[in-house]
Motif scaffolding. Structure first.
Motif, PDB file in Angstrom:
ATOM      1  N   ILE A  76     -11.648  31.109 -21.903  1.00 36.25           N
ATOM      2  CA  ILE A  76     -12.493  30.172 -21.544  1.00 36.25           C
ATOM      3  C   ILE A  76     -13.680  30.828 -20.708  1.00 36.25           C
ATOM      4  CG2 ILE A  76     -11.736  29.849 -18.968  1.00 36.25           C
ATOM      5  CD1 ILE A  76     -11.864  26.850 -21.547  1.00 36.25           C
ATOM      6  N   GLY A  77     -13.687  31.799 -20.335  1.00 31.65           N
ATOM      7  CA  GLY A  77     -14.894  32.514 -19.644  1.00 31.65           C
ATOM      8  C   GLY A  77     -16.033  32.607 -20.816  1.00 31.65           C
ATOM      9  N   ILE A  78     -15.414  32.995 -21.954  1.00 32.01           N
ATOM     10  CA  ILE A  78     -16.306  33.554 -23.271  1.00 32.01           C
ATOM     11  C   ILE A  78     -17.058  32.018 -23.570  1.00 32.01           C
ATOM     12  CG2 ILE A  78     -16.472  34.178 -25.424  1.00 32.01           C
ATOM     13  CD1 ILE A  78     -13.917  35.741 -24.966  1.00 32.01           C
ATOM     14  N   ASP A  79     -16.504  30.800 -23.712  1.00 35.92           N
ATOM     15  CA  ASP A  79     -16.767  29.702 -23.753  1.00 35.92           C
ATOM     16  C   ASP A  79     -17.952  29.405 -22.732  1.00 35.92           C
ATOM     17  OD1 ASP A  79     -15.154  28.254 -25.812  1.00 35.92           O
ATOM     18  OD2 ASP A  79     -13.814  28.586 -24.482  1.00 35.92           O
ATOM     19  N   LEU A  80     -18.049  29.747 -21.881  1.00 40.60           N
ATOM     20  CA  LEU A  80     -18.711  29.412 -20.643  1.00 40.60           C
ATOM     21  C   LEU A  80     -20.370  29.930 -20.838  1.00 40.60           C
ATOM     22  CD1 LEU A  80     -19.388  27.886 -17.821  1.00 40.60           C
ATOM     23  CD2 LEU A  80     -18.529  30.202 -16.578  1.00 40.60           C
ATOM     24  N   VAL A  81     -19.995  31.507 -20.937  1.00 46.30           N
ATOM     25  CA  VAL A  81     -21.104  32.414 -21.458  1.00 46.30           C
ATOM     26  C   VAL A  81     -21.974  31.769 -22.503  1.00 46.30           C
ATOM     27  CG1 VAL A  81     -21.959  34.514 -22.064  1.00 46.30           C
ATOM     28  CG2 VAL A  81     -20.094  34.411 -20.107  1.00 46.30           C
ATOM     29  N   ALA A  82     -21.022  31.488 -23.681  1.00 43.05           N
ATOM     30  CA  ALA A  82     -21.526  31.221 -24.972  1.00 43.05           C
ATOM     31  C   ALA A  82     -22.378  29.891 -24.798  1.00 43.05           C
ATOM     32  CB  ALA A  82     -20.542  31.050 -25.952  1.00 43.05           C
ATOM     33  N   MET A  83     -22.091  28.942 -24.227  1.00 41.99           N
ATOM     34  CA  MET A  83     -22.579  27.645 -24.058  1.00 41.99           C
ATOM     35  C   MET A  83     -24.155  27.919 -23.522  1.00 41.99           C
ATOM     36  SD  MET A  83     -20.806  25.418 -25.233  1.00 41.99           S
ATOM     37  CE  MET A  83     -21.607  23.969 -24.947  1.00 41.99           C
ATOM     38  N   CYS A  84     -24.200  28.926 -22.418  1.00 47.30           N
ATOM     39  CA  CYS A  84     -25.553  29.205 -21.764  1.00 47.30           C
ATOM     40  C   CYS A  84     -26.503  30.168 -22.715  1.00 47.30           C
ATOM     41  CB  CYS A  84     -25.057  29.740 -20.569  1.00 47.30           C
ATOM     42  SG  CYS A  84     -24.386  28.811 -19.278  1.00 47.30           S
ATOM     43  N   VAL A  85     -25.841  31.095 -23.024  1.00 46.28           N
ATOM     44  CA  VAL A  85     -26.721  31.977 -23.849  1.00 46.28           C
ATOM     45  C   VAL A  85     -26.954  31.556 -25.210  1.00 46.28           C
ATOM     46  CG1 VAL A  85     -25.650  34.020 -22.369  1.00 46.28           C
ATOM     47  CG2 VAL A  85     -24.879  33.602 -24.610  1.00 46.28           C
ATOM     48  N   ASN A  86     -26.332  30.942 -25.912  1.00 44.01           N
ATOM     49  CA  ASN A  86     -26.791  30.346 -27.165  1.00 44.01           C
ATOM     50  C   ASN A  86     -27.897  29.273 -26.945  1.00 44.01           C
ATOM     51  OD1 ASN A  86     -24.706  31.757 -28.629  1.00 44.01           O
ATOM     52  ND2 ASN A  86     -23.358  30.229 -28.670  1.00 44.01           N
ATOM     53  N   ASP A  87     -27.911  28.691 -25.894  1.00 46.56           N
ATOM     54  CA  ASP A  87     -29.017  27.844 -25.349  1.00 46.56           C
ATOM     55  C   ASP A  87     -30.133  28.562 -25.477  1.00 46.56           C
ATOM     56  OD1 ASP A  87     -27.671  25.410 -25.776  1.00 46.56           O
ATOM     57  OD2 ASP A  87     -27.574  25.030 -23.713  1.00 46.56           O
ATOM     58  N   ILE A  88     -29.955  29.748 -24.598  1.00 42.99           N
ATOM     59  CA  ILE A  88     -31.328  30.702 -24.439  1.00 42.99           C
ATOM     60  C   ILE A  88     -32.044  31.454 -25.536  1.00 42.99           C
ATOM     61  CG2 ILE A  88     -31.769  32.905 -23.414  1.00 42.99           C
ATOM     62  CD1 ILE A  88     -30.451  32.203 -20.988  1.00 42.99           C
ATOM     63  N   VAL A  89     -31.304  31.616 -26.445  1.00 40.63           N
ATOM     64  CA  VAL A  89     -31.586  32.279 -27.568  1.00 40.63           C
ATOM     65  C   VAL A  89     -32.495  31.036 -28.594  1.00 40.63           C
ATOM     66  CG1 VAL A  89     -29.673  32.119 -29.445  1.00 40.63           C
ATOM     67  CG2 VAL A  89     -31.144  33.841 -29.334  1.00 40.63           C
TER      68      VAL A  89
ATOM     69  N   ASP B 276      -6.098  30.912  -6.930  1.00 40.31           N
ATOM     70  CA  ASP B 276      -4.816  31.691  -7.608  1.00 40.31           C
ATOM     71  C   ASP B 276      -5.476  33.251  -8.027  1.00 40.31           C
ATOM     72  OD1 ASP B 276      -3.127  32.960  -9.400  1.00 40.31           O
ATOM     73  OD2 ASP B 276      -2.249  31.178 -10.114  1.00 40.31           O
ATOM     74  N   ILE B 277      -5.515  34.174  -7.288  1.00 38.18           N
ATOM     75  CA  ILE B 277      -5.982  35.349  -7.582  1.00 38.18           C
ATOM     76  C   ILE B 277      -5.913  35.831  -9.127  1.00 38.18           C
ATOM     77  CG2 ILE B 277      -6.492  37.713  -7.003  1.00 38.18           C
ATOM     78  CD1 ILE B 277      -6.091  37.280  -4.045  1.00 38.18           C
ATOM     79  N   GLY B 278      -4.815  35.842  -9.385  1.00 44.34           N
ATOM     80  CA  GLY B 278      -4.290  36.228 -11.022  1.00 44.34           C
ATOM     81  C   GLY B 278      -5.046  35.398 -12.034  1.00 44.34           C
ATOM     82  N   LYS B 279      -4.952  34.155 -11.791  1.00 39.47           N
ATOM     83  CA  LYS B 279      -5.356  32.962 -12.895  1.00 39.47           C
ATOM     84  C   LYS B 279      -6.968  33.504 -12.809  1.00 39.47           C
ATOM     85  CE  LYS B 279      -5.960  28.254 -13.378  1.00 39.47           C
ATOM     86  NZ  LYS B 279      -5.154  27.035 -12.968  1.00 39.47           N
ATOM     87  N   ALA B 280      -7.638  33.394 -11.541  1.00 39.81           N
ATOM     88  CA  ALA B 280      -9.328  33.565 -11.389  1.00 39.81           C
ATOM     89  C   ALA B 280      -9.576  34.762 -12.044  1.00 39.81           C
ATOM     90  CB  ALA B 280      -9.469  33.453  -9.807  1.00 39.81           C
ATOM     91  N   SER B 281      -8.798  35.904 -11.779  1.00 38.36           N
ATOM     92  CA  SER B 281      -9.527  37.132 -12.253  1.00 38.36           C
ATOM     93  C   SER B 281      -9.467  37.150 -13.760  1.00 38.36           C
ATOM     94  CB  SER B 281      -8.118  38.262 -11.834  1.00 38.36           C
ATOM     95  OG  SER B 281      -8.278  38.373 -10.420  1.00 38.36           O
ATOM     96  N   THR B 282      -8.344  36.465 -14.271  1.00 39.00           N
ATOM     97  CA  THR B 282      -8.401  36.343 -15.568  1.00 39.00           C
ATOM     98  C   THR B 282      -9.697  35.596 -16.325  1.00 39.00           C
ATOM     99  OG1 THR B 282      -5.960  36.270 -15.930  1.00 39.00           O
ATOM    100  CG2 THR B 282      -7.233  35.296 -17.915  1.00 39.00           C
ATOM    101  N   ILE B 283      -9.949  34.562 -15.813  1.00 33.92           N
ATOM    102  CA  ILE B 283     -11.267  33.564 -15.788  1.00 33.92           C
ATOM    103  C   ILE B 283     -12.223  34.575 -15.740  1.00 33.92           C
ATOM    104  CG2 ILE B 283     -12.501  32.034 -15.141  1.00 33.92           C
ATOM    105  CD1 ILE B 283      -9.744  30.374 -14.353  1.00 33.92           C
ATOM    106  N   ILE B 284     -12.576  35.469 -14.517  1.00 32.02           N
ATOM    107  CA  ILE B 284     -13.614  36.213 -14.470  1.00 32.02           C
ATOM    108  C   ILE B 284     -13.629  37.254 -15.540  1.00 32.02           C
ATOM    109  CG2 ILE B 284     -14.998  38.026 -13.152  1.00 32.02           C
ATOM    110  CD1 ILE B 284     -15.182  34.832 -12.152  1.00 32.02           C
ATOM    111  N   LYS B 285     -12.572  38.002 -15.856  1.00 35.78           N
ATOM    112  CA  LYS B 285     -12.591  39.067 -17.175  1.00 35.78           C
ATOM    113  C   LYS B 285     -13.135  38.196 -18.425  1.00 35.78           C
ATOM    114  CE  LYS B 285      -8.860  41.842 -15.211  1.00 35.78           C
ATOM    115  NZ  LYS B 285      -7.485  42.412 -15.458  1.00 35.78           N
ATOM    116  N   SER B 286     -12.612  37.058 -18.808  1.00 36.97           N
ATOM    117  CA  SER B 286     -13.167  36.598 -19.945  1.00 36.97           C
ATOM    118  C   SER B 286     -14.704  36.328 -19.813  1.00 36.97           C
ATOM    119  CB  SER B 286     -12.487  35.167 -20.174  1.00 36.97           C
ATOM    120  OG  SER B 286     -12.646  34.108 -19.169  1.00 36.97           O
TER     121      SER B 286
END
Length: 351
Positions: free
Chosen positions: A88-101, A120-130
């Motif tokens: 889901i974090g890949i989605d987040l980055v993609a939606m922004c950087v694809n606009d910038i390019v 939830d530290i485990g869940k949040a860490s997974t999101i940040i890693k993505s």
């Protein structure tokens, strides 16, 4: 001790639902993840009140900063239902950087905002890693962000994400630029739904009593896993094309769909014609169309329908652009052209 004093002794920020020590543990846990995204402009690490970035290493003569902010929408609901947050974090980055390019810019750095009822530290860490995965893929540094616990606003496993990206482009290279009649429209395939139209998808799932944990009728994968396919990041391939000055306009096909987003880069005295039969939507779109009986027009204004980016290329460079994009692993196709007129002209059939 009176009843008011007894009640007061139980009051604390933690008992109110906000655990500062958990937040501090979370920050320590993700420091290495953030460091893995650092690029040549990154200064320092997280922990300060704000983040620093040095644009000098990019050696631009007349730099213009380009910014974008976006979210993932109700795709988050699917992630929670599938208990799968690793993309889901890949989605987040993609939606922004694809606009910038789309402005011809290179992403420099990214900041995220994660809000939840209880951390939830485990869940949040997974999101940040993505998120970090998306940043590494697009070459931008994850230099900071905010994690907010807001009990009473978010219930149970609910959370929300927002992203903020900043890029840079030489003033003379800003897109769109000098688009003319007869220029070609080149479509680049999407990876699937990307991050738009999920409220409609969820409505379809609810209306027809579909269990997203079951295998999709068109795949061996679970429907929910297909829905969570991460948004494609186009940065590296498009920057190579931009550097060759082959591109006059770029449209990121997101909310509003194909036609509306292409028209955002077309001059007011021109319009577009598209041959829908050239697009070839993925199986997920045929399934949506078949089960819901949604009109082609509704499909086109809700979903990317198989194309994540559309480029405007002049006649002289179209052949070389197609060749370069294919060598980079893309499957580009000419879907139409720029024409005189006011209203977009669509021909052929999408399905």
């Amino acid at each position: 001790m009176n009843q008011f004093s007894a009640k007061s002794n139980k009051l604390s920020y933690k008992n109110s639902g906000v655990d500062i020590s958990a937040g501090n543990r979370f920050v320590r846990k993700i420091k290495t993840t953030l460091k893995s995204t650092h690029n040549k402009g990154t200064i320092g690490s997280i922990g300060a009140f704000s983040a620093l970035f040095d644009p000098k290493p990019y050696k631009l003569n007349d730099p213009i900063l380009v910014s974008a902010s976006d979210g993932v929408g109700t795709k988050l609901v699917i992630a929670n239902e599938m208990n799968n947050h690793k993309y889901i974090g890949i989605d987040l980055v993609a939606m922004c950087v694809n606009d910038i390019v789309c402005q011809g810019a290179r992403p420099l750095f990214f900041l995220d905002y994660l809000a939840t009822g209880s951390l939830d530290i485990g869940k949040a860490s997974t999101i940040i890693k993505s998120i970090a995965t998306g940043c590494r893929e697009s070459g931008c540094a994850l230099i900071g962000g905010e994690t907010a616990e807001m009990p009473g606003l978010y219930k149970g496993a609910d959370y929300d994400l927002a992203g903020f990206a900043v890029g840079v482009v030489e003033r003379s290279n800003i897109l769109p630029s000098a688009i003319k009649e007869n220029y070609f429209l080149l479509g680049l395939e999407s990876s699937g739904l990307h991050s738009n139209g999920f409220s409609l998808i969820r409505d379809i799932v609810s209306t027809f009593n579909i269990d997203i944990h079951d295998k999709a009728p068109f795949s061996r994968k679970k429907l929910g896993d297909i829905l969570l396919t991460p948004t494609k990041i186009y940065i590296n391939n498009l920057l190579q094309l931009i550097e060759k000055k082959h591109v006059y306009g770029i449209s990121h096909i997101t909310g509003g769909g194909l036609v509306e987003n292409i028209m955002r880069v077309i001059p007011s005295d021109l319009t577009i014609q598209i041959d829908l039969s050239t697009i070839k939507p993925q199986k997920i779109y045929s399934w949506i169309k078949g089960i819901s009986k949604i009109s082609d027009n509704e499909m086109l204004k809700t979903f990317n329908c198989g194309l994540g980016m559309v480029l405007v290329i002049d006649e002289r460079n179209v052949k070389n652009s197609l060749k370069l994009l294919k060598s980079l692993g893309e499957n580009p196709r000419i879907i139409g052209s720029v024409i005189k007129g006011k209203s977009p002209l669509l021909k052929g059939s999408l399905f």
